[in-house]
Design a protein around this motif. Structure first.
Motif, PDB file in Angstrom:
ATOM      1  N   VAL A  74     -95.207  -8.245 117.610  1.00 54.63           N
ATOM      2  CA  VAL A  74     -94.466  -8.399 116.356  1.00 54.63           C
ATOM      3  C   VAL A  74     -93.330  -7.390 116.274  1.00 54.63           C
ATOM      4  N   LEU A  75     -92.376  -7.732 115.418  1.00 54.54           N
ATOM      5  CA  LEU A  75     -91.248  -6.868 115.068  1.00 54.54           C
ATOM      6  C   LEU A  75     -91.020  -7.020 113.572  1.00 54.54           C
ATOM      7  N   VAL A  76     -90.701  -5.938 112.890  1.00 53.25           N
ATOM      8  CA  VAL A  76     -90.525  -5.962 111.439  1.00 53.25           C
ATOM      9  C   VAL A  76     -89.039  -5.927 111.094  1.00 53.25           C
ATOM     10  N   GLY A  77     -88.631  -6.836 110.218  1.00 54.94           N
ATOM     11  CA  GLY A  77     -87.257  -6.855 109.728  1.00 54.94           C
ATOM     12  C   GLY A  77     -87.196  -6.279 108.320  1.00 54.94           C
ATOM     13  N   LEU A  78     -86.424  -5.229 108.134  1.00 62.95           N
ATOM     14  CA  LEU A  78     -86.254  -4.614 106.819  1.00 62.95           C
ATOM     15  C   LEU A  78     -85.012  -5.214 106.170  1.00 62.95           C
ATOM     16  N   VAL A  79     -85.198  -5.980 105.105  1.00 66.08           N
ATOM     17  CA  VAL A  79     -84.083  -6.651 104.438  1.00 66.08           C
ATOM     18  C   VAL A  79     -83.419  -5.642 103.501  1.00 66.08           C
ATOM     19  N   ALA A  80     -82.239  -5.154 103.908  1.00 64.92           N
ATOM     20  CA  ALA A  80     -81.594  -4.059 103.190  1.00 64.92           C
ATOM     21  C   ALA A  80     -80.089  -4.319 103.072  1.00 64.92           C
ATOM     22  N   PRO A  81     -79.649  -4.900 101.957  1.00 64.42           N
ATOM     23  CA  PRO A  81     -78.230  -5.243 101.800  1.00 64.42           C
ATOM     24  C   PRO A  81     -77.301  -4.044 101.644  1.00 64.42           C
ATOM     25  N   THR A  82     -77.825  -2.862 101.270  1.00 64.31           N
ATOM     26  CA  THR A  82     -76.966  -1.704 101.026  1.00 64.31           C
ATOM     27  C   THR A  82     -77.388  -0.532 101.908  1.00 64.31           C
ATOM     28  N   GLU A  83     -76.479   0.411 102.063  1.00 66.02           N
ATOM     29  CA  GLU A  83     -76.750   1.593 102.883  1.00 66.02           C
ATOM     30  C   GLU A  83     -77.921   2.393 102.320  1.00 66.02           C
ATOM     31  N   GLU A  84     -77.959   2.554 101.003  1.00 60.64           N
ATOM     32  CA  GLU A  84     -79.053   3.307 100.388  1.00 60.64           C
ATOM     33  C   GLU A  84     -80.400   2.650 100.669  1.00 60.64           C
ATOM     34  N   GLU A  85     -80.441   1.322 100.536  1.00 61.33           N
ATOM     35  CA  GLU A  85     -81.690   0.623 100.813  1.00 61.33           C
ATOM     36  C   GLU A  85     -82.093   0.764 102.280  1.00 61.33           C
ATOM     37  N   ALA A  86     -81.134   0.650 103.177  1.00 63.92           N
ATOM     38  CA  ALA A  86     -81.444   0.780 104.602  1.00 63.92           C
ATOM     39  C   ALA A  86     -82.102   2.119 104.893  1.00 63.92           C
ATOM     40  N   GLY A 103     -85.979  -4.019 112.873  1.00 65.13           N
ATOM     41  CA  GLY A 103     -84.560  -4.263 112.699  1.00 65.13           C
ATOM     42  C   GLY A 103     -84.222  -4.123 111.235  1.00 65.13           C
ATOM     43  N   ILE A 104     -82.935  -4.090 110.929  1.00 65.32           N
ATOM     44  CA  ILE A 104     -82.473  -4.066 109.541  1.00 65.32           C
ATOM     45  C   ILE A 104     -81.658  -5.333 109.328  1.00 65.32           C
ATOM     46  N   ASP A 105     -82.140  -6.193 108.448  1.00 62.73           N
ATOM     47  CA  ASP A 105     -81.511  -7.494 108.217  1.00 62.73           C
ATOM     48  C   ASP A 105     -80.595  -7.402 107.000  1.00 62.73           C
ATOM     49  N   ALA A 111     -72.169  -3.930 106.642  1.00 59.58           N
ATOM     50  CA  ALA A 111     -73.520  -3.446 106.336  1.00 59.58           C
ATOM     51  C   ALA A 111     -74.362  -3.338 107.603  1.00 59.58           C
ATOM     52  N   ARG A 112     -74.187  -4.294 108.510  1.00 61.16           N
ATOM     53  CA  ARG A 112     -74.935  -4.241 109.779  1.00 61.16           C
ATOM     54  C   ARG A 112     -74.538  -3.012 110.592  1.00 61.16           C
ATOM     55  N   LEU A 113     -73.223  -2.761 110.673  1.00 71.91           N
ATOM     56  CA  LEU A 113     -72.760  -1.608 111.433  1.00 71.91           C
ATOM     57  C   LEU A 113     -73.158  -0.296 110.762  1.00 71.91           C
ATOM     58  N   THR A 114     -73.152  -0.280 109.439  1.00 71.09           N
ATOM     59  CA  THR A 114     -73.597   0.916 108.720  1.00 71.09           C
ATOM     60  C   THR A 114     -75.051   1.214 109.048  1.00 71.09           C
ATOM     61  N   ALA A 115     -75.871   0.179 109.087  1.00 71.15           N
ATOM     62  CA  ALA A 115     -77.281   0.356 109.442  1.00 71.15           C
ATOM     63  C   ALA A 115     -77.414   0.870 110.875  1.00 71.15           C
ATOM     64  N   ALA A 116     -76.606   0.324 111.788  1.00 74.39           N
ATOM     65  CA  ALA A 116     -76.661   0.760 113.185  1.00 74.39           C
ATOM     66  C   ALA A 116     -76.245   2.232 113.316  1.00 74.39           C
ATOM     67  N   ARG A 117     -75.251   2.654 112.542  1.00 74.26           N
ATOM     68  CA  ARG A 117     -74.832   4.059 112.566  1.00 74.26           C
ATOM     69  C   ARG A 117     -75.965   4.972 112.090  1.00 74.26           C
ATOM     70  N   ARG A 127     -86.051   1.746 119.614  1.00 73.32           N
ATOM     71  CA  ARG A 127     -87.043   1.037 118.791  1.00 73.32           C
ATOM     72  C   ARG A 127     -86.389  -0.024 117.910  1.00 73.32           C
ATOM     73  N   PHE A 128     -85.086  -0.100 117.940  1.00 71.67           N
ATOM     74  CA  PHE A 128     -84.310  -0.876 116.965  1.00 71.67           C
ATOM     75  C   PHE A 128     -83.734  -2.140 117.593  1.00 71.67           C
ATOM     76  N   ASN A 129     -83.776  -3.233 116.843  1.00 71.72           N
ATOM     77  CA  ASN A 129     -83.203  -4.508 117.263  1.00 71.72           C
ATOM     78  C   ASN A 129     -82.086  -4.878 116.294  1.00 71.72           C
ATOM     79  N   TYR A 130     -80.845  -4.942 116.797  1.00 73.09           N
ATOM     80  CA  TYR A 130     -79.673  -5.196 115.950  1.00 73.09           C
ATOM     81  C   TYR A 130     -79.563  -6.693 115.656  1.00 73.09           C
TER      82      TYR A 130
END
Length: 332
Positions: A74-86, A103-105, A111-117, A127-130
């Protein structure tokens, strides 16, 4: 090549211990479950992020346990639309588990790139899946360059063609994305064949096969998106009908060339695990009949849950060569 056997060498990737890809039936699909998704009753507020930590902790621990019991990664996706939530959701998830990749969905490129940063700052790239590089992104080369500079190792590609919405369109779109991504040195590349609704999920499943034929990459998509978009199923026939339909979508997708699947919220994990384990066992036997090998891994769902049946199959007198020959004659 048979229906469940590819001549193209199939790539297998390892994301924090979760292996994904290979010949059909070789291993069960990687299942991705979400936390903090839209309308989740455990999320009390998004600004500021507030949620039921005790209930989420119980869900994650159950997910780990079921993964081990069923023999499915399994892999867990964290649904986080904002930087603070991520940041808040990632910190909380890391406090619960050191076993599961994640991953961060989120929906926008920035927002995706902010999460990757943020992940790069934490040093958690392995450990991270983009999720994901999409056909709609305006500057894919710049995105890929930044992901590489951040040390991101695992990515999902999401091809789609607005002019050709059939499997061929997805393949044309993937070809364009791969021109940029293929030489970038990512350690894991998954292909999302892009679910738009339930009936045309058939296009996605056929595209899965085409991806594996042409590139040997792990292919998959989000059957849960199709399930949860059929809102009339729940309204007209109730929860039991919806749960059965949703489990059926997971089983169907498992058999039809899905190396990984996005399975929606953790609330559905028990039915999805059971359906996927059963479908994996059936797929493995069909692939064996076409000339494949039975898996040696004792944690493979077929070996884990049906050892007596495996012993019977292994005792069958017809050799693999005989099976291949007979299948050839039957096709002729």
């Amino acid at each position: 090549m048979g229906l469940f056997r590819f001549d193209t060498p199939q790539k297998v990737f390892d994301i924090w211990g979760a292996k994904v890809g290979g010949q059909p039936g070789e291993r069960p699909p990687l299942l991705m479950f979400n936390m903090f998704q839209t309308k989740d009753k455990l999320v009390k507020s998004r600004k500021p992020p507030e949620f039921d930590k005790e209930a989420y902790a119980a869900r994650v621990h159950e997910l780990e346990r079921l993964s081990e019991e069923f023999g499915i990664p399994v892999l867990v996706g964290l649904v986080a639309p904002t930087e603070e939530e991520a940041q808040v959701y990632t910190e909380f998830f890391l406090s619960l588990s050191d076993k599961l990749p994640f991953g961060i969905d989120t929906w926008t490129l920035e927002a995706r790139l902010t999460a990757a940063r943020y992940i790069s700052k934490l040093g958690l790239q392995n450990r991270f899946n983009y999720n994901s590089i999409t056909a709609w992104d305006p500057d894919i080369p710049a995105q890929v360059a930044e992901l590489k500079s951040l040390g991101i190792r695992s990515v999902i590609l999401q091809p789609f063609d607005m002019e050709d919405k059939r499997p061929s369109g997805r393949m044309k779109s993937l070809e364009k994305i791969m021109e940029v991504v293929e030489g970038a040195g990512f350690e894991s590349i998954l292909v999302d064949t892009t679910v738009m609704n339930l009936p045309t999920h058939g296009f996605c499943l056929l595209a899965n096969r085409m991806v594996k034929e042409e590139y040997g990459l792990p292919a998959g998509n989000a059957p849960a998106n199709a399930s949860y978009m059929w809102t009339n199923c729940l309204k007209q026939w109730g929860p039991d009908a919806f749960r059965g339909m949703d489990a059926g979508m997971s089983a169907l997708s498992t058999v039809l060339w899905s190396d990984w699947m996005q399975c929606g919220p953790m609330t559905g994990m028990r039915r999805v695990f059971a359906a996927t384990a059963a479908a994996t066992a059936i797929l493995t036997v069909m692939a064996w009949e076409e000339g494949g090998d039975l898996p040696d891994d004792p944690n493979h769902p077929l070996n884990k849950h049906w050892p007596e049946e495996v012993a019977i199959i292994k005792g069958m007198k017809e050799s693999k060569g005989d099976r291949v020959y007979r299948m050839k004659k039957e096709r002729e």
